[in-house]
Write an enzyme that holds these catalytic residues in place. Structure first.
Site, mmCIF file in Angstrom:
data_model
loop_
_atom_site.group_PDB
_atom_site.id
_atom_site.type_symbol
_atom_site.label_atom_id
_atom_site.label_comp_id
_atom_site.label_asym_id
_atom_site.label_seq_id
_atom_site.Cartn_x
_atom_site.Cartn_y
_atom_site.Cartn_z
ATOM 1 N N HIS A 1 0.840 -1.204 0.000
ATOM 2 C CA HIS A 1 0.000 0.000 0.000
ATOM 3 C C HIS A 1 0.876 1.256 0.000
ATOM 4 O O HIS A 1 0.660 2.177 -0.800
ATOM 5 C CB HIS A 1 -0.906 -0.022 1.233
ATOM 6 C CG HIS A 1 -1.687 1.237 1.449
ATOM 7 N ND1 HIS A 1 -2.988 1.387 1.043
ATOM 8 C CD2 HIS A 1 -1.339 2.419 2.039
ATOM 9 C CE1 HIS A 1 -3.413 2.593 1.368
ATOM 10 N NE2 HIS A 1 -2.429 3.242 1.979
ATOM 11 N N GLU A 2 1.869 1.292 0.878
ATOM 12 C CA GLU A 2 2.721 2.480 0.980
ATOM 13 C C GLU A 2 3.598 2.653 -0.261
ATOM 14 O O GLU A 2 3.823 3.777 -0.714
ATOM 15 C CB GLU A 2 3.583 2.399 2.240
ATOM 16 C CG GLU A 2 2.792 2.324 3.543
ATOM 17 C CD GLU A 2 1.848 3.486 3.735
ATOM 18 O OE1 GLU A 2 2.118 4.574 3.182
ATOM 19 O OE2 GLU A 2 0.829 3.312 4.427
#
Length: 325
Positions: free
Chosen positions: A146-147
């Protein structure tokens, strides 16, 4: 899956364009009416330059402030205690065909993970200690995916650019407000200080309205980062679902019951947040919350004031993506 990703990408692009076009059109119209349309571009350029300078400084040196606030310690592959975290980030970066960002451990008492970058400090990713203790390595990889998505999509730059609009509206409105308060001046339309005062207040109000548009764009940005994890990390969609549930449950072990009694009451819409955490979460509660999120119908306005989508919306999007893995 291809349609979901394409739809999300198109929506983000159109939303960003709409915010910029509508914002500049509103500013141009107001300034043109009061100061002449021939002078409006010069005034906009001056105001934009003023705001942009501070925005760029924030972009360039913001990472230094983040490192200080979160008490970040850089990790390398040879670190005897946290080298495995670096290896996970390196693995996910490889899935995304990008260089490994700098990896940091944040010594703060709440679960969180975030990515940040600037031309001076490069690409960085930080994970807090409670998050590492709470999640399995596979779930940590999903969070990293996600990051990494934020870094891949240049989300920092996107938000800084779009965020110029509400900032411009606010400061121009603030200037007109003071101009009206001090009596206007300049002849013609500008003699009506009362109108200047009211228009200034209206522009300040519009700046808050445009902030809602920016929040809407930010929620799509977060959803797009979820998609990145789902399509690049093996079993990323499933693991991100359970990671989200664990983080929410860590703030309140009885949150499932609270959802059932009063819909939508949750302390925070942030993906990784919480202060009073419980790191020992039974697996059945995780699955129960995920299942609950999969099946509830969420109001379109449930997250209107949040910069993250409602957790149920995220779970439902991720659930669609699990069928493609």
């Amino acid at each position: 899956m291809i349609w979901e990703v394409t739809k999300l990408r198109i929506s983000m692009i159109l939303s960003a364009i709409a915010i910029l076009v509508l914002g500049f059109a509103l500013i141009y119209g107001i300034l043109g009416y009061f100061f002449g349309f021939s002078n409006a571009p010069l005034l906009i350029t001056g105001a934009l330059a003023f705001v942009t300078i501070f925005t760029i400084l924030q972009w360039l040196f913001g990472p230094a402030l983040i490192k200080s606030i979160y008490h970040l310690t850089e990790v390398d592959p040879t670190d005897p205690q946290y080298g495995w975290v670096y290896n996970l980030v390196q693995e996910v970066a490889m899935y995304n065909r990008m260089n490994t960002p700098k990896v940091y451990i944040a010594n703060v008492p709440f679960p969180n993970a975030f990515a940040f970058e600037s031309p001076i400090y490069g690409k960085n990713m930080a994970i807090t200690l409670p998050l590492l203790r709470m999640l399995t390595p596979e779930e940590v990889k999903a969070v990293i995916g996600h990051e990494i998505g934020h870094l891949r999509h240049k989300d920092t730059e996107l938000l800084l650019a779009v965020g110029l609009i509400p900032t411009l509206l606010y400061w121009i409105g603030y200037g007109l407000w003071w101009g009206g308060l001090l009596g206007g001046g300049g002849g013609g339309r500008n003699d009506n200080s009362g109108i200047l005062f009211l228009i200034g207040i209206a522009l300040i109000a519009f700046s808050f309205l445009f902030n809602l548009f920016v929040l809407f764009l930010n929620r799509m940005r977060e959803a797009y980062a979820d998609v990145n994890s789902a399509i690049t990390v093996p079993n990323g969609a499933k693991n991100l679902q359970t990671a989200l549930a664990k983080i929410v449950l860590s703030t309140d072990p009885d949150i499932i019951e609270r959802y059932k009694k009063k819909y939508g009451q949750i302390g925070s819409m942030l993906l990784f947040s919480g202060f009073q955490i419980n790191e020992d979460i039974p697996a059945y509660k995780v699955q129960e919350l995920v299942e609950y999120w999969r099946n509830i119908k969420v109001s379109p306005f449930a997250d209107i004031f949040s910069d993250h989508p409602h957790p149920a919306k995220r779970i439902q999007l991720l659930e669609k993506l699990t069928h493609t893995q």
